[in-house]
Motif scaffolding. Structure first.
Motif, PDB file in Angstrom:
ATOM      1  N   MET A  54      51.903  69.303 106.862  1.00  0.00           N
ATOM      2  CA  MET A  54      52.729  68.207 107.052  1.00  0.00           C
ATOM      3  C   MET A  54      52.074  66.962 106.888  1.00  0.00           C
ATOM      4  SD  MET A  54      55.478  69.784 109.392  1.00  0.00           S
ATOM      5  CE  MET A  54      56.534  68.508 109.264  1.00  0.00           C
ATOM      6  N   ALA A  55      50.794  66.723 106.700  1.00  0.00           N
ATOM      7  CA  ALA A  55      49.950  65.504 106.798  1.00  0.00           C
ATOM      8  C   ALA A  55      50.375  64.667 105.311  1.00  0.00           C
ATOM      9  CB  ALA A  55      48.584  65.838 106.709  1.00  0.00           C
ATOM     10  N   PRO A  56      50.292  63.345 105.584  1.00  0.00           N
ATOM     11  CA  PRO A  56      49.976  62.729 106.884  1.00  0.00           C
ATOM     12  C   PRO A  56      51.088  62.715 108.064  1.00  0.00           C
ATOM     13  CG  PRO A  56      50.626  61.098 105.191  1.00  0.00           C
ATOM     14  CD  PRO A  56      50.546  62.450 104.599  1.00  0.00           C
ATOM     15  N   CYS A  57      50.712  62.777 109.195  1.00  0.00           N
ATOM     16  CA  CYS A  57      51.622  63.176 110.336  1.00  0.00           C
ATOM     17  C   CYS A  57      50.947  62.588 111.343  1.00  0.00           C
ATOM     18  CB  CYS A  57      52.245  64.256 110.460  1.00  0.00           C
ATOM     19  SG  CYS A  57      51.071  65.544 110.705  1.00  0.00           S
ATOM     20  N   VAL A  58      51.643  62.259 112.607  1.00  0.00           N
ATOM     21  CA  VAL A  58      51.276  62.015 113.953  1.00  0.00           C
ATOM     22  C   VAL A  58      51.381  63.397 114.919  1.00  0.00           C
ATOM     23  CG1 VAL A  58      51.782  60.668 115.970  1.00  0.00           C
ATOM     24  CG2 VAL A  58      51.824  59.503 113.891  1.00  0.00           C
ATOM     25  N   LEU A  59      50.426  64.061 115.329  1.00  0.00           N
ATOM     26  CA  LEU A  59      50.515  64.903 116.235  1.00  0.00           C
ATOM     27  C   LEU A  59      50.416  64.691 117.619  1.00  0.00           C
ATOM     28  CD1 LEU A  59      50.483  68.312 116.454  1.00  0.00           C
ATOM     29  CD2 LEU A  59      48.188  68.193 116.371  1.00  0.00           C
ATOM     30  N   MET A  60      51.566  64.772 118.542  1.00  0.00           N
ATOM     31  CA  MET A  60      51.285  64.240 120.040  1.00  0.00           C
ATOM     32  C   MET A  60      51.136  65.491 120.785  1.00  0.00           C
ATOM     33  SD  MET A  60      54.203  62.114 122.293  1.00  0.00           S
ATOM     34  CE  MET A  60      55.382  63.389 122.737  1.00  0.00           C
ATOM     35  N   ILE A  61      50.298  65.510 121.782  1.00  0.00           N
ATOM     36  CA  ILE A  61      50.347  66.345 122.967  1.00  0.00           C
ATOM     37  C   ILE A  61      50.570  65.681 124.349  1.00  0.00           C
ATOM     38  CG2 ILE A  61      48.547  68.362 123.838  1.00  0.00           C
ATOM     39  CD1 ILE A  61      47.080  68.316 121.356  1.00  0.00           C
TER      40      ILE A  61
END
Length: 497
Positions: free
Chosen positions: A306-313
């Protein structure tokens, strides 16, 4: 290198056994057949219903493994595709038979492809069977799918739909696209794309490890000027021009600090400002052996697709809580190692935002310089930041901030976090509504004086956190107050008492 190129090299290299982990059996079968026939190989298929067959011709039934092995040994220059054969690997006799078949396949010019969603290969065959990755469909494949459903689709519509469907299998994409087109009279509109993204979000949520978050409006974050400037300098770093300039993709940031200071809101703001999907990683750990590692691998693969994307943990210290111990047989350590290796080696434009409240619980290797692009510490908001936060929350409640004495309110709320200020506004609304009047400065002041902020109730913990953050990380904002805000708040309460 794409999958077809990899299969071509496998055939040239005479590799006898291949394992492909994917739920897209039909798509991977089609790709293997296309490449195999370009090398003039015969193609046989096996499944649990029809057994081993070539077209309509049945070679051996599924229930008779001995006949299957005998047929394989007679094959010459043949690609044999096994779909979900993995449950049969539990038999030691079948393990030995497959091992012998793989050895014979080298001289006979045969290649055995094992396709399954689980990718389970017994230890006895792991060294004999090569595992390869199967990518998610490309934007072009999604576009061709739209063209099959809507013959007059334009290249612009195909590109737009392809971008919205990134990270789904072709079967999922077809179902999602068909539903969206029917709902919008077979037109590709903003509403169509919105429906596609909504269905994709539901699909990801069903998996349990990723959640797609797309805010309708741009979240407002008060203060944090330093981190805002840092992010603004990198907003164009994902463009082709940045690659030509020699810039790498930004890796991400670790944001830690006092609870309630807007750390999670930062990730949502980045995604909206940069026009990227925001993926929130959920719980990876599973009670079954090997499932946690598989989930982590699939989750990261999905993020790359799904990039470019922001992955939050969010609250990463809880996410990797078992690292360094032996309470879960090392599962947390292995999953943590997977994540660190992926962060180090991935070339996909995935920007990771990890938030933490208690930085001391994180392992040292997670904090070392270079793991993230920058580590930021979010402190208690200064007077000016509190004014800005107050204005944001008053505006959200459809009131004009100019009608309030923000200077006085900001001064009186020293030591309050952003979330505590939000709750002050909400509590004041309840009080004003019950009294039959509108909210005003005096109502807000009443609630502020009644509220004991976290900086007072957990003064020692907060001060230790701030002292650590000032030394080991970059500040997220400029704190203009020389006196400790929690001390000021405490002194005011003592005077009132």
């Amino acid at each position: 290198m794409n999958f077809k190129e990899t299969v071509s090299n496998i055939i040239r290299g005479n590799v006898p056994g291949i394992e492909v982990t994917t739920p897209e059996w039909e798509r991977v079968e089609k790709d293997i057949i296309t490449v195999a026939r370009s090398f003039y190989l015969e193609v046989w298929l096996w499944d649990a219903v029809r057994g081993l067959h070539k077209g309509e011709e049945r070679i051996s039934p599924s229930s008779n493994i001995n006949e299957l092995i005998a047929a394989i040994e007679k094959a010459q220059n043949t690609a044999i595709i096994f779909k979900n054969f993995n449950p049969n690997f539990k038999s030691p006799a079948i393990q030995q038979a497959i091992r012998d078949s793989l050895y014979a396949a080298k001289t006979a010019g045969n290649i055995l492809f094992f396709i399954s969603a689980s990718g389970e290969i017994p230890a006895e065959l792991e060294k004999e069977i090569l595992k390869i990755e199967y990518q998610y469909p490309s934007s072009q494949e999604y576009g061709e799918l739209l063209l099959a459903l809507k013959e007059d689709a334009t290249p612009e519509e195909m590109a737009r739909v392809g971008e919205a469907l990134k990270g789904t299998t072709l079967n999922e994409a077809e179902n999602i696209m068909a539903l969206a087109l029917i709902a919008t009279d077979m037109q590709v509109t903003d509403e169509t794309i919105k429906l596609v993204k909504k269905q994709k979000a539901m699909m990801l949520k069903k998996l349990g490890t990723l959640e797609l978050y797309e805010p309708e409006d741009l979240p407002e974050v008060g203060g944090l000027q330093i981190i805002k400037r840092w992010l603004n300098e990198r907003r164009l770093a994902f463009s082709p021009e940045a690659r030509e300039f020699g810039l790498p993709f930004p890796k991400g940031i670790l944001v830690f600090g006092i609870p309630g200071t807007g750390k999670s809101l930062i990730a949502k703001t980045i995604a909206k400002e940069w026009d990227m999907p925001l993926l929130v990683m959920g719980n990876i750990l599973d009670k079954y052996v090997g499932e946690s590692e598989r989930k982590m691998k699939e989750t990261l693969k999905q993020a790359e697709a799904m990039a470019p994307c922001v992955l939050m943990i969010d609250e990463v210290e809880k996410f990797f809580a078992g690292v360094g111990g032996n309470t879960d047989s090392g599962v947390s350590n292995r999953v943590f190692g997977q994540f660190l290796t992926w962060m180090q080696e991935t070339t996909a434009p995935v920007f990771v935002v990890a938030t933490a409240n208690n930085i001391t619980k994180l392992p040292p290797e997670f904090l070392r310089k270079g793991r993230f692009d920058e580590n930021f510490f979010v402190d208690l908001p200064s007077t000016e930041e509190r004014k800005e936060i107050l204005a944001i929350h008053i505006r959200r409640k459809k009131r004009n901030p100019e009608n309030f004495d923000l200077d006085l309110l900001a001064e009186e709320s020293a030591g309050f976090t952003g979330s505590e200020i939000e709750q002050v506004v909400i509590s004041a609304l309840f009080r004003a509504f019950s009294a039959g009047k509108d909210i005003d400065t005096s109502t807000l002041l009443e609630i502020i004086k009644e509220t004991i902020p976290l900086s007072v109730t957990m003064q020692e913990t907060i001060e230790a956190m701030r002292a650590w953050g000032r030394i080991h990380a970059k500040p997220a904002s400029v704190n203009e107050e020389e006196e400790k805000p929690e001390k000021k708040a405490e002194q005011k309460r003592k005077i009132r008492l």
